[in-house]
Design an enzyme around this catalytic site. Structure first.
Site, mmCIF file in Angstrom:
data_model
loop_
_atom_site.group_PDB
_atom_site.id
_atom_site.type_symbol
_atom_site.label_atom_id
_atom_site.label_comp_id
_atom_site.label_asym_id
_atom_site.label_seq_id
_atom_site.Cartn_x
_atom_site.Cartn_y
_atom_site.Cartn_z
ATOM 1 N N ASP A 135 0.847 -1.198 0.000
ATOM 2 C CA ASP A 135 0.000 0.000 0.000
ATOM 3 C C ASP A 135 0.882 1.246 0.000
ATOM 4 O O ASP A 135 2.100 1.168 0.120
ATOM 5 C CB ASP A 135 -0.961 -0.014 1.209
ATOM 6 N N HIS B 80 8.585 -5.190 -1.468
ATOM 7 C CA HIS B 80 7.661 -6.113 -2.136
ATOM 8 C C HIS B 80 6.854 -5.416 -3.231
ATOM 9 O O HIS B 80 5.812 -5.913 -3.639
ATOM 10 C CB HIS B 80 6.724 -6.770 -1.118
ATOM 11 N N CYS C 87 9.308 -3.418 -21.752
ATOM 12 C CA CYS C 87 10.388 -2.414 -21.692
ATOM 13 C C CYS C 87 10.990 -2.291 -20.293
ATOM 14 O O CYS C 87 11.919 -1.530 -20.091
ATOM 15 C CB CYS C 87 9.887 -1.058 -22.198
ATOM 16 N N CYS D 232 1.262 0.044 -22.208
ATOM 17 C CA CYS D 232 2.307 0.659 -21.387
ATOM 18 C C CYS D 232 2.458 2.118 -21.814
ATOM 19 O O CYS D 232 2.535 2.405 -23.006
ATOM 20 C CB CYS D 232 3.602 -0.106 -21.601
ATOM 21 N N SER E 111 5.485 -10.410 11.422
ATOM 22 C CA SER E 111 5.402 -11.663 12.173
ATOM 23 C C SER E 111 6.785 -12.226 12.461
ATOM 24 O O SER E 111 6.945 -13.097 13.304
ATOM 25 C CB SER E 111 4.617 -12.686 11.361
ATOM 26 N N LEU F 247 2.049 -6.132 17.829
ATOM 27 C CA LEU F 247 0.808 -6.332 18.579
ATOM 28 C C LEU F 247 0.990 -7.417 19.639
ATOM 29 O O LEU F 247 0.540 -7.299 20.770
ATOM 30 C CB LEU F 247 -0.319 -6.718 17.611
ATOM 31 N N ALA G 186 -0.033 -0.824 16.889
ATOM 32 C CA ALA G 186 0.950 0.066 16.256
ATOM 33 C C ALA G 186 0.575 1.528 16.462
ATOM 34 O O ALA G 186 1.451 2.372 16.663
ATOM 35 C CB ALA G 186 1.058 -0.266 14.764
HETATM 36 ZN ZN LIG Z 1 6.641 -0.749 -21.772
#
Ligand SMILES: [Zn+2]
Length: 234
Positions: free
Chosen positions: A94, A109, A120, A136, A177, A202, A219
């Site tokens: 996110d 990630h 490309c 694209c 974790s 937590l 948190a």
């Molecule tokens: Zn491309």
């Protein structure tokens, strides 16, 4: 902690959970009768790209309705105020760290709000769906995929992360974790480098025993409290 100058912070699902972002595991593990792990692999994408696009289109759309919480804002405040090196390495895809105002963020990630062109190799900011195979923006080929690291793929920018760890005086793990490598290995790496390690989580994690200190709680409470302490020089 007055001698602390360079900080590496690892964040995981636990920091976004209070913003209403579910994790693969907390979601019950199923989506349209598929195990979520089975739609988040290169093999699944090769086998049934529509299914994988639908899954990620849905998740990409849903994070736009979520808001950063006090833990994200506290880290952004630390980022803005901290004169030494600071790197927020996040396992989350996110954009809540960025929306809270943090600048020194590394998405190991990948990101929901980017699309990766496998023709490309350029990654473009992306907000809409991919299921209709839009071109694209760079090369016009219709080979965009979600820019997220799937199970079985290498996380991004590991060299940069290990480089930052080598310079760090403090490693802080928030809301993870401690179960998933290579992120789980960062604390062990930090210990070998003689860096102080702190866990904010937590509940006690599988990795807790590796940390010098663990502070347990939501948190949105433990992160602002820790940031206030660091900024006081305490
Ligand atoms: Zn491309």
């Amino acid at each position: 902690m007055t001698e602390i100058r360079n900080i590496v912070i690892l964040t995981g699902a636990g920091i976004s959970a209070e913003s209403g972002i579910d994790t693969f595991r907390s979601a019950g593990g199923l989506w349209e009768q598929h195990r979520v792990e089975d739609v988040a692999t290169p093999e699944a994408f090769a086998r049934d790209p529509d299914l994988v696009h639908r899954f990620y289109d849905m998740r990409r759309a849903s994070i736009r309705e979520k808001l950063p919480n006090p833990a994200h804002f506290a880290l952004a405040e630390l980022d803005a105020a901290w004169r030494g090196n600071l790197l927020i390495v996040t396992q989350n895809v996110d954009d809540l760290h960025t929306r809270a105002g943090a600048r020194r963020v590394l998405h190991m990630h990948g990101e929901h709000l980017k699309a990766w062109c496998t023709s490309c190799d350029v990654r473009s900011h992306w907000r809409g769906p991919l299921i209709d195979r839009p071109p694209c923006p760079i090369c016009q080929s219709r080979s965009l995929r979600p820019d997220v690291v799937w199970f079985g793929e290498m996380p991004y920018r590991m060299g940069e992360i290990y480089g930052a760890l080598r310079e760090a005086d403090l490693f802080v793990s928030i809301g993870t974790s401690g179960a998933v490598y290579p992120a789980a290995g960062f604390v062990q790496n930090a210990r070998e480098l003689g860096i102080r390690t702190l866990e904010l989580n937590l509940e006690e994690s599988q990795g807790s025993r590796w940390f010098h200190e663990s502070r347990l709680g939501p948190a949105s409470e433990v992160v602002p409290a820790w940031v206030a302490e660091v900024l006081r020089g305490g």
